[in-house]
Write a protein that holds these residues in place. Structure first.
Motif, PDB file in Angstrom:
ATOM      1  N   UNK A  83       0.813  -1.217   0.000  1.00  0.00           N
ATOM      2  CA  UNK A  83       0.000   0.000   0.000  1.00  0.00           C
ATOM      3  C   UNK A  83       0.849   1.272   0.000  1.00  0.00           C
ATOM      4  N   UNK A  84       2.047   1.230   0.573  1.00  0.00           N
ATOM      5  CA  UNK A  84       2.836   2.447   0.754  1.00  0.00           C
ATOM      6  C   UNK A  84       4.098   2.559  -0.073  1.00  0.00           C
ATOM      7  N   UNK A  85       4.447   1.503  -0.810  1.00  0.00           N
ATOM      8  CA  UNK A  85       5.620   1.565  -1.674  1.00  0.00           C
ATOM      9  C   UNK A  85       6.948   1.630  -0.937  1.00  0.00           C
ATOM     10  N   UNK A  86       7.929   2.209  -1.611  1.00  0.00           N
ATOM     11  CA  UNK A  86       9.295   2.265  -1.092  1.00  0.00           C
ATOM     12  C   UNK A  86       9.437   2.889   0.276  1.00  0.00           C
ATOM     13  N   UNK A  87       8.815   4.057   0.530  1.00  0.00           N
ATOM     14  CA  UNK A  87       8.936   4.633   1.865  1.00  0.00           C
ATOM     15  C   UNK A  87       8.390   3.703   2.948  1.00  0.00           C
ATOM     16  N   UNK A  88       7.277   3.029   2.668  1.00  0.00           N
ATOM     17  CA  UNK A  88       6.730   2.091   3.649  1.00  0.00           C
ATOM     18  C   UNK A  88       7.691   0.924   3.864  1.00  0.00           C
ATOM     19  N   UNK A  89       8.405   0.533   2.826  1.00  0.00           N
ATOM     20  CA  UNK A  89       9.365  -0.565   2.972  1.00  0.00           C
ATOM     21  C   UNK A  89      10.459  -0.195   3.984  1.00  0.00           C
ATOM     22  N   UNK A  90      10.894   1.058   3.956  1.00  0.00           N
ATOM     23  CA  UNK A  90      11.924   1.504   4.902  1.00  0.00           C
ATOM     24  C   UNK A  90      11.413   1.448   6.339  1.00  0.00           C
ATOM     25  N   UNK A  91      10.160   1.836   6.540  1.00  0.00           N
ATOM     26  CA  UNK A  91       9.594   1.814   7.882  1.00  0.00           C
ATOM     27  C   UNK A  91       9.165   0.417   8.294  1.00  0.00           C
ATOM     28  N   UNK A  92       8.835  -0.428   7.331  1.00  0.00           N
ATOM     29  CA  UNK A  92       8.570  -1.833   7.638  1.00  0.00           C
ATOM     30  C   UNK A  92       9.843  -2.495   8.154  1.00  0.00           C
ATOM     31  N   UNK A  93      10.964  -2.135   7.580  1.00  0.00           N
ATOM     32  CA  UNK A  93      12.247  -2.660   8.057  1.00  0.00           C
ATOM     33  C   UNK A  93      12.494  -2.224   9.505  1.00  0.00           C
ATOM     34  N   UNK A  94      12.141  -0.981   9.816  1.00  0.00           N
ATOM     35  CA  UNK A  94      12.275  -0.506  11.199  1.00  0.00           C
ATOM     36  C   UNK A  94      11.365  -1.313  12.130  1.00  0.00           C
ATOM     37  N   UNK A  95      10.153  -1.611  11.673  1.00  0.00           N
ATOM     38  CA  UNK A  95       9.218  -2.379  12.494  1.00  0.00           C
ATOM     39  C   UNK A  95       9.742  -3.784  12.760  1.00  0.00           C
ATOM     40  N   UNK A  96      10.315  -4.422  11.750  1.00  0.00           N
ATOM     41  CA  UNK A  96      10.858  -5.766  11.945  1.00  0.00           C
ATOM     42  C   UNK A  96      12.068  -5.725  12.878  1.00  0.00           C
ATOM     43  N   UNK A  97      12.907  -4.716  12.715  1.00  0.00           N
ATOM     44  CA  UNK A  97      14.052  -4.557  13.619  1.00  0.00           C
ATOM     45  C   UNK A  97      13.575  -4.335  15.044  1.00  0.00           C
ATOM     46  N   UNK A  98      12.533  -3.541  15.206  1.00  0.00           N
ATOM     47  CA  UNK A  98      11.952  -3.289  16.529  1.00  0.00           C
ATOM     48  C   UNK A  98      11.481  -4.606  17.134  1.00  0.00           C
ATOM     49  N   UNK A  99      10.745  -5.393  16.371  1.00  0.00           N
ATOM     50  CA  UNK A  99      10.253  -6.684  16.849  1.00  0.00           C
ATOM     51  C   UNK A  99      11.421  -7.570  17.299  1.00  0.00           C
ATOM     52  N   UNK A 100      12.428  -7.668  16.438  1.00  0.00           N
ATOM     53  CA  UNK A 100      13.587  -8.505  16.759  1.00  0.00           C
ATOM     54  C   UNK A 100      14.317  -8.001  17.996  1.00  0.00           C
ATOM     55  N   UNK A 101      14.455  -6.705  18.113  1.00  0.00           N
ATOM     56  CA  UNK A 101      15.153  -6.105  19.257  1.00  0.00           C
ATOM     57  C   UNK A 101      14.374  -6.363  20.559  1.00  0.00           C
ATOM     58  N   UNK A 102      13.060  -6.152  20.513  1.00  0.00           N
ATOM     59  CA  UNK A 102      12.261  -6.308  21.732  1.00  0.00           C
ATOM     60  C   UNK A 102      12.034  -7.768  22.130  1.00  0.00           C
ATOM     61  N   UNK A 103      12.197  -8.690  21.191  1.00  0.00           N
ATOM     62  CA  UNK A 103      12.017 -10.108  21.509  1.00  0.00           C
ATOM     63  C   UNK A 103      13.334 -10.855  21.677  1.00  0.00           C
ATOM     64  N   UNK A 104      14.439 -10.192  21.495  1.00  0.00           N
ATOM     65  CA  UNK A 104      15.743 -10.839  21.644  1.00  0.00           C
ATOM     66  C   UNK A 104      15.893 -11.400  23.064  1.00  0.00           C
ATOM     67  N   UNK A 105      16.249 -12.641  23.147  1.00  0.00           N
ATOM     68  CA  UNK A 105      16.440 -13.276  24.439  1.00  0.00           C
ATOM     69  C   UNK A 105      15.192 -13.792  25.073  1.00  0.00           C
ATOM     70  N   UNK A 106      14.051 -13.711  24.392  1.00  0.00           N
ATOM     71  CA  UNK A 106      12.784 -14.218  24.961  1.00  0.00           C
ATOM     72  C   UNK A 106      12.458 -15.563  24.371  1.00  0.00           C
TER      73      UNK A 106
END
Length: 113
Positions: A90-113
């Motif tokens: 729905x959001x194209x390239x700019x959304x892809x950049x922020x989707x990457x941030x969201x996945x990194x956030x998920x990985x960071x907050x779940x690391x070690x769980x």
């Protein structure tokens, strides 16, 4: 960037804003509570919608808060990926950049769980 630190900063900023405009903050909080309770969608589904909008609108602080809520609601990395894929569609390239941030956030907050 460590997302837990970013979330702490986001919350501090919101507390500061809430002190400055308490009536607006209270009304916004009531709106959030009203839309998350009841209805036909489950809480986790509603949070997925919120995350998709946060990615499309490129709100990094919103991404952090909604990813955190999704983790607490039991969302899997695979579910998050599906939502992020739709956000990118729905959001194209700019959304892809922020989707990457969201996945990194998920990985960071779940690391070690």
């Amino acid at each position: 960037m460590h997302w837990s630190e970013k979330l702490d900063g986001t919350r501090q900023g919101l507390r500061n804003l809430n002190r400055a405009i308490p009536e607006t903050a209270q009304a916004f909080g009531a709106l959030g509570k009203a839309v998350k309770q009841g209805g036909v969608l489950e809480y986790k589904q509603k949070e997925f919608v919120a995350l998709g909008i946060a990615v499309a609108l490129r709100c990094e602080d919103c991404i952090g808060l909604h990813v955190e809520a999704l983790i607490k609601a039991g969302a899997s990395r695979e579910e998050l990926g599906d939502v992020l894929s739709m956000s990118i569609q729905m959001g194209g390239g700019p959304a892809m950049m922020y989707a990457a941030k969201a996945m990194t956030c998920f990985d960071d907050l779940t690391a070690g769980h």
